[in-house]
Motif scaffolding. Structure first.
Motif, mmCIF file in Angstrom:
data_model
loop_
_atom_site.group_PDB
_atom_site.id
_atom_site.type_symbol
_atom_site.label_atom_id
_atom_site.label_comp_id
_atom_site.label_asym_id
_atom_site.label_seq_id
_atom_site.Cartn_x
_atom_site.Cartn_y
_atom_site.Cartn_z
ATOM 1 N N ALA A 52 0.819 -1.218 0.000
ATOM 2 C CA ALA A 52 0.000 0.000 0.000
ATOM 3 C C ALA A 52 0.847 1.261 0.000
ATOM 4 C CB ALA A 52 -0.937 -0.006 1.208
ATOM 5 N N GLN A 53 1.983 1.241 0.663
ATOM 6 C CA GLN A 53 2.795 2.439 0.810
ATOM 7 C C GLN A 53 3.880 2.581 -0.255
ATOM 8 O OE1 GLN A 53 4.006 2.011 4.883
ATOM 9 N NE2 GLN A 53 2.036 2.710 5.666
ATOM 10 N N ALA A 54 3.996 1.600 -1.139
ATOM 11 C CA ALA A 54 5.041 1.642 -2.169
ATOM 12 C C ALA A 54 4.559 2.391 -3.405
ATOM 13 C CB ALA A 54 5.442 0.219 -2.554
ATOM 14 N N ASP A 55 5.495 2.948 -4.155
ATOM 15 C CA ASP A 55 5.200 3.612 -5.422
ATOM 16 C C ASP A 55 5.367 2.573 -6.534
ATOM 17 O OD1 ASP A 55 4.683 5.497 -7.369
ATOM 18 O OD2 ASP A 55 6.748 6.242 -7.415
ATOM 19 N N ILE A 56 4.283 1.877 -6.852
ATOM 20 C CA ILE A 56 4.322 0.802 -7.850
ATOM 21 C C ILE A 56 3.771 1.345 -9.157
ATOM 22 C CG2 ILE A 56 3.511 -1.509 -8.429
ATOM 23 C CD1 ILE A 56 3.158 -1.967 -5.381
ATOM 24 N N ARG A 57 4.616 1.395 -10.176
ATOM 25 C CA ARG A 57 4.202 1.920 -11.472
ATOM 26 C C ARG A 57 4.117 0.859 -12.558
ATOM 27 N NH1 ARG A 57 5.174 7.802 -11.649
ATOM 28 N NH2 ARG A 57 5.815 8.383 -9.561
ATOM 29 N N SER A 58 4.647 -0.324 -12.271
ATOM 30 C CA SER A 58 4.602 -1.406 -13.253
ATOM 31 C C SER A 58 4.680 -2.747 -12.531
ATOM 32 C CB SER A 58 5.764 -1.287 -14.246
ATOM 33 O OG SER A 58 6.979 -1.552 -13.568
ATOM 34 N N ILE A 59 4.479 -3.811 -13.279
ATOM 35 C CA ILE A 59 4.592 -5.143 -12.707
ATOM 36 C C ILE A 59 6.036 -5.408 -12.296
ATOM 37 C CG2 ILE A 59 4.363 -7.614 -13.220
ATOM 38 C CD1 ILE A 59 1.937 -6.861 -14.954
ATOM 39 N N ASN A 60 6.987 -4.841 -13.039
ATOM 40 C CA ASN A 60 8.397 -4.966 -12.647
ATOM 41 C C ASN A 60 8.643 -4.364 -11.264
ATOM 42 O OD1 ASN A 60 9.198 -6.289 -14.967
ATOM 43 N ND2 ASN A 60 9.669 -4.398 -16.055
ATOM 44 N N ASP A 61 8.025 -3.206 -10.987
ATOM 45 C CA ASP A 61 8.164 -2.586 -9.662
ATOM 46 C C ASP A 61 7.612 -3.497 -8.576
ATOM 47 O OD1 ASP A 61 9.265 -0.370 -10.847
ATOM 48 O OD2 ASP A 61 7.449 0.862 -10.716
ATOM 49 N N LEU A 62 6.475 -4.143 -8.861
ATOM 50 C CA LEU A 62 5.877 -5.061 -7.891
ATOM 51 C C LEU A 62 6.787 -6.265 -7.658
ATOM 52 C CD1 LEU A 62 3.418 -5.669 -6.104
ATOM 53 C CD2 LEU A 62 2.366 -6.784 -8.067
ATOM 54 N N GLU A 63 7.359 -6.794 -8.735
ATOM 55 C CA GLU A 63 8.297 -7.912 -8.605
ATOM 56 C C GLU A 63 9.506 -7.517 -7.755
ATOM 57 O OE1 GLU A 63 7.863 -10.548 -12.670
ATOM 58 O OE2 GLU A 63 9.053 -8.712 -12.760
ATOM 59 N N ASP A 64 10.051 -6.324 -8.013
ATOM 60 C CA ASP A 64 11.213 -5.851 -7.240
ATOM 61 C C ASP A 64 10.862 -5.670 -5.773
ATOM 62 O OD1 ASP A 64 12.687 -5.866 -9.563
ATOM 63 O OD2 ASP A 64 12.506 -3.693 -9.910
ATOM 64 N N LEU A 65 9.696 -5.119 -5.500
ATOM 65 C CA LEU A 65 9.276 -4.879 -4.120
ATOM 66 C C LEU A 65 9.138 -6.194 -3.350
ATOM 67 C CD1 LEU A 65 8.171 -2.817 -1.972
ATOM 68 C CD2 LEU A 65 5.913 -3.397 -2.855
ATOM 69 N N LEU A 66 8.529 -7.191 -3.989
ATOM 70 C CA LEU A 66 8.273 -8.467 -3.321
ATOM 71 C C LEU A 66 9.467 -9.422 -3.395
ATOM 72 C CD1 LEU A 66 4.621 -9.050 -4.550
ATOM 73 C CD2 LEU A 66 5.351 -8.203 -2.324
ATOM 74 N N GLY A 83 1.573 -6.222 -20.146
ATOM 75 C CA GLY A 83 1.691 -5.213 -19.116
ATOM 76 C C GLY A 83 3.015 -5.062 -18.415
ATOM 77 N N TYR A 84 4.033 -5.814 -18.744
ATOM 78 C CA TYR A 84 5.288 -5.624 -18.030
ATOM 79 C C TYR A 84 5.803 -4.213 -18.210
ATOM 80 C CZ TYR A 84 6.179 -10.110 -15.995
ATOM 81 O OH TYR A 84 6.129 -11.206 -15.189
ATOM 82 N N SER A 85 5.696 -3.682 -19.413
ATOM 83 C CA SER A 85 6.091 -2.299 -19.607
ATOM 84 C C SER A 85 4.927 -1.486 -20.151
ATOM 85 C CB SER A 85 7.275 -2.220 -20.565
ATOM 86 O OG SER A 85 6.921 -2.797 -21.798
ATOM 87 N N ARG A 86 3.851 -2.144 -20.567
ATOM 88 C CA ARG A 86 2.734 -1.439 -21.189
ATOM 89 C C ARG A 86 1.683 -0.978 -20.184
ATOM 90 N NH1 ARG A 86 3.004 -5.872 -25.534
ATOM 91 N NH2 ARG A 86 4.381 -4.902 -27.012
ATOM 92 N N THR A 87 1.410 -1.772 -19.152
ATOM 93 C CA THR A 87 0.372 -1.414 -18.195
ATOM 94 C C THR A 87 0.858 -0.284 -17.307
ATOM 95 O OG1 THR A 87 -0.417 -3.676 -18.153
ATOM 96 C CG2 THR A 87 -1.097 -2.271 -16.352
ATOM 97 N N LYS A 88 0.016 0.734 -17.180
ATOM 98 C CA LYS A 88 0.333 1.844 -16.286
ATOM 99 C C LYS A 88 -0.690 1.860 -15.168
ATOM 100 C CE LYS A 88 2.633 5.073 -19.340
ATOM 101 N NZ LYS A 88 2.638 6.435 -19.839
ATOM 102 N N SER A 89 -0.213 2.128 -13.989
ATOM 103 C CA SER A 89 -1.114 2.237 -12.844
ATOM 104 C C SER A 89 -1.738 3.620 -12.823
ATOM 105 C CB SER A 89 -0.337 2.015 -11.560
ATOM 106 O OG SER A 89 -1.121 2.323 -10.459
#
Length: 197
Positions: A52-66, A83-89
């Motif tokens: 919830a508190q992370a700045d997640i802008r892509s699925i790559n960001d989510l992978e890095d966070l987790l 969506g790895y680079s195409r999906t935007k939050s």
């Protein structure tokens, strides 16, 4: 007659015992069930808070966070990774929206007039937070003035007057945990929706 009366009393007592047993069983079972059912309840609270508190802008960001890599679901064979680079939050931030000018701010005593412009563009908070337990709300706001023309028709004459109307504008936003926000007493359908003007 006494035998019939005893039989019906016995049947009522046994029905009452069955009802009480079922009630007690349901009470015990319902207390063991989770209080809130949502799609995220299987995740630990610390993981939800981190997401919830992370700045997640892509699925790559989510992978890095987790610290894990996303896998394709069984049975699906996409030609490319969606969506790895195409999906935007659509993250929590201010965006330009169209807001109707509140007529009562120009003249609360009359309804027979025309306003121009009837809508203005202004910055408002919108977007999603990473979890359902957080909501995008303004962290800083102020009132922005707008010049509005009011056209009235009195005694066969047109009259055009200028008015200054202030409308609330959001300057910055953040995701805030719902538990820290005011919890309404009744469900939202009982409240009139606010235009936040």
């Amino acid at each position: 007659m006494d035998l019939l009366q005893k039989t019906s009393e016995s049947n009522m007592k046994s029905q009452l015992l069955v009802f009480l047993s079922l009630f007690c069983f349901w009470t015990v079972i319902s207390e063991q069930m989770p209080k809130s059912m949502n799609a995220e309840e299987g995740l630990p609270e610390d993981v939800l808070r981190m997401i919830a508190q992370a700045d997640i802008r892509s699925i790559n960001d989510l992978e890095d966070l987790l610290g894990i890599e996303a896998k394709d679901s069984p049975g699906s064979r996409p030609k490319y990774k969606i969506g790895y680079s195409r999906t935007k939050s659509a993250g929590c931030k201010t965006r330009v929206v169209s807001v109707e000018v509140p007529r009562y701010k120009v003249d609360p005593t009359s309804a027979g007039f025309f306003l121009w412009p009837s809508c203005v563009e202004i910055e408002r908070c919108s977007g999603c937070c990473n979890t359902k337990t957080y909501k995008c709300i303004p962290s800083l706001a102020n009132y922005r003035p707008f010049q509005i023309a009011k056209l009235t028709y009195r005694y066969g004459r047109k009259e055009l007057t200028m008015h200054t109307v202030t409308i609330r504008e959001h300057l910055s936003c953040n995701c805030t945990e719902l538990a820290t926000l005011h919890q309404p007493r009744f469900p939202p359908k009982y409240y009139r929706q606010s235009t936040d003007n």
